[in-house]
Design an enzyme around this catalytic site. Structure first.
Site, short mmCIF file in Angstrom:
data_model
loop_
_atom_site.label_atom_id
_atom_site.label_comp_id
_atom_site.label_asym_id
_atom_site.label_seq_id
_atom_site.Cartn_x
_atom_site.Cartn_y
_atom_site.Cartn_z
N ARG A 134 0.74 -1.11 -0.06
CA ARG A 134 -0.02 -0.13 -0.07
C ARG A 134 0.85 1.23 -0.07
NH1 ARG A 134 -4.11 -1.76 -2.13
NH2 ARG A 134 -5.77 -0.40 -1.14
N SER A 135 2.10 1.14 -0.63
CA SER A 135 3.02 2.41 -0.72
C SER A 135 2.63 3.31 -1.87
CB SER A 135 4.41 1.95 -0.76
OG SER A 135 4.61 1.00 -1.93
N GLY A 136 1.80 2.97 -2.65
CA GLY A 136 1.62 3.84 -3.93
C GLY A 136 2.33 3.30 -5.29
N LYS A 137 3.17 1.89 -4.99
CA LYS A 137 4.06 1.64 -6.04
C LYS A 137 3.12 1.45 -7.29
CE LYS A 137 4.33 -2.90 -4.10
NZ LYS A 137 3.26 -2.42 -3.09
N THR A 185 -0.31 -11.02 -12.05
CA THR A 185 0.30 -12.46 -11.45
C THR A 185 -0.52 -12.99 -10.63
OG1 THR A 185 1.75 -11.26 -9.91
CG2 THR A 185 2.60 -11.84 -12.26
N HIS A 209 -9.22 -3.64 -8.15
CA HIS A 209 -7.98 -3.10 -9.07
C HIS A 209 -8.50 -2.71 -10.58
CE1 HIS A 209 -4.64 -3.06 -6.30
NE2 HIS A 209 -5.17 -3.96 -5.70
N ARG A 212 -8.69 0.58 -12.95
CA ARG A 212 -7.88 0.89 -14.11
C ARG A 212 -9.02 1.00 -15.41
NH1 ARG A 212 -5.09 -3.98 -12.40
NH2 ARG A 212 -6.23 -5.06 -14.10
N GLU A 219 -3.63 -12.42 -17.66
CA GLU A 219 -3.44 -12.89 -16.43
C GLU A 219 -2.37 -14.12 -16.78
OE1 GLU A 219 -7.14 -13.85 -14.58
OE2 GLU A 219 -7.80 -11.83 -14.83
N ASP A 275 2.35 -6.90 -12.47
CA ASP A 275 1.92 -6.76 -11.04
C ASP A 275 1.34 -7.98 -10.39
OD1 ASP A 275 1.74 -5.48 -8.64
OD2 ASP A 275 -0.19 -4.23 -9.34
#
Length: 178
Positions: free
Chosen positions: A12-15, A35, A50, A54, A62, A84
């Site tokens: 949850r860092s924003g990466k 993944t 997610h 997007r 996938e 990701d």
């Protein structure tokens, strides 16, 4: 020249949001190579959230295990591939009793040769906390750390994201993107 990129950060860092902005800025036909292996309802809900965030900006592909082949296949029709995430991929490999070191080596070899599309790899940095209390978690941490080191050698740009702010660790600072 196509510059591959590694984006690291904590949970949850924003990466991922940063990587998505990089991808949208870098190309006209971005793909999102996911993944995640949706094994339970919580993970299915997380993936759906997610995907909804997007919208239609990315084509979603996938692939929980064969990342190198998926990159090669996806690169035929996309100019940017956002992967990701690597730590979920490593987990999937471990759960399938696959050789993680061999798979990371294959991914590295693929990236060194593959220049049809920019590849942006996203991964959780798991080596900044306490030493895990069990062998499996220590093995996972060690494998993830080794993978990050190997891929950071190969990628032209490496960023670390904390609190939504990217720190350039290697390569070019990102262009201002919003």
């Amino acid at each position: 020249m196509t510059r591959h990129c590694l984006v690291l950060g904590g949970a949850r860092s924003g990466k991922t949001a940063f990587a998505e902005r990089l991808a949208l800025h870098a190309g006209a036909r971005p793909a999102y190579l996911a993944t995640a292996d949706m094994l339970d309802s919580e993970m299915r809900d997380r993936v759906a959230s997610h995907q909804a965030s997007r919208g239609a900006r990315f084509t979603t592909v996938e692939e929980p295990l064969d990342l190198s082949r998926a990159i090669l296949r996806t690169g035929a029709s996309h100019d940017v591939i956002l992967v990701d995430c690597l730590t979920l991929w490593i987990t999937n490999l471990l759960m399938a009793n696959e050789d993680v070191s061999t798979a990371v080596g294959e991914l590295g070899a693929t990236l060194m040769e593959f220049r049809q599309a920019k590849v942006i790899l996203v991964s959780n940095e798991v080596g900044l906390g306490i030493v895990p209390d069990n062998a499996m978690a220590r093995t996972f941490r060690d494998l993830a750390g080794s993978a990050h080191q190997r891929l950071a050698e190969i990628c032209e740009d490496v960023y670390f994201v904390a609190a939504g702010l990217p720190l350039t660790m290697k390569g070019e600072a990102p262009a201002p993107i919003s």
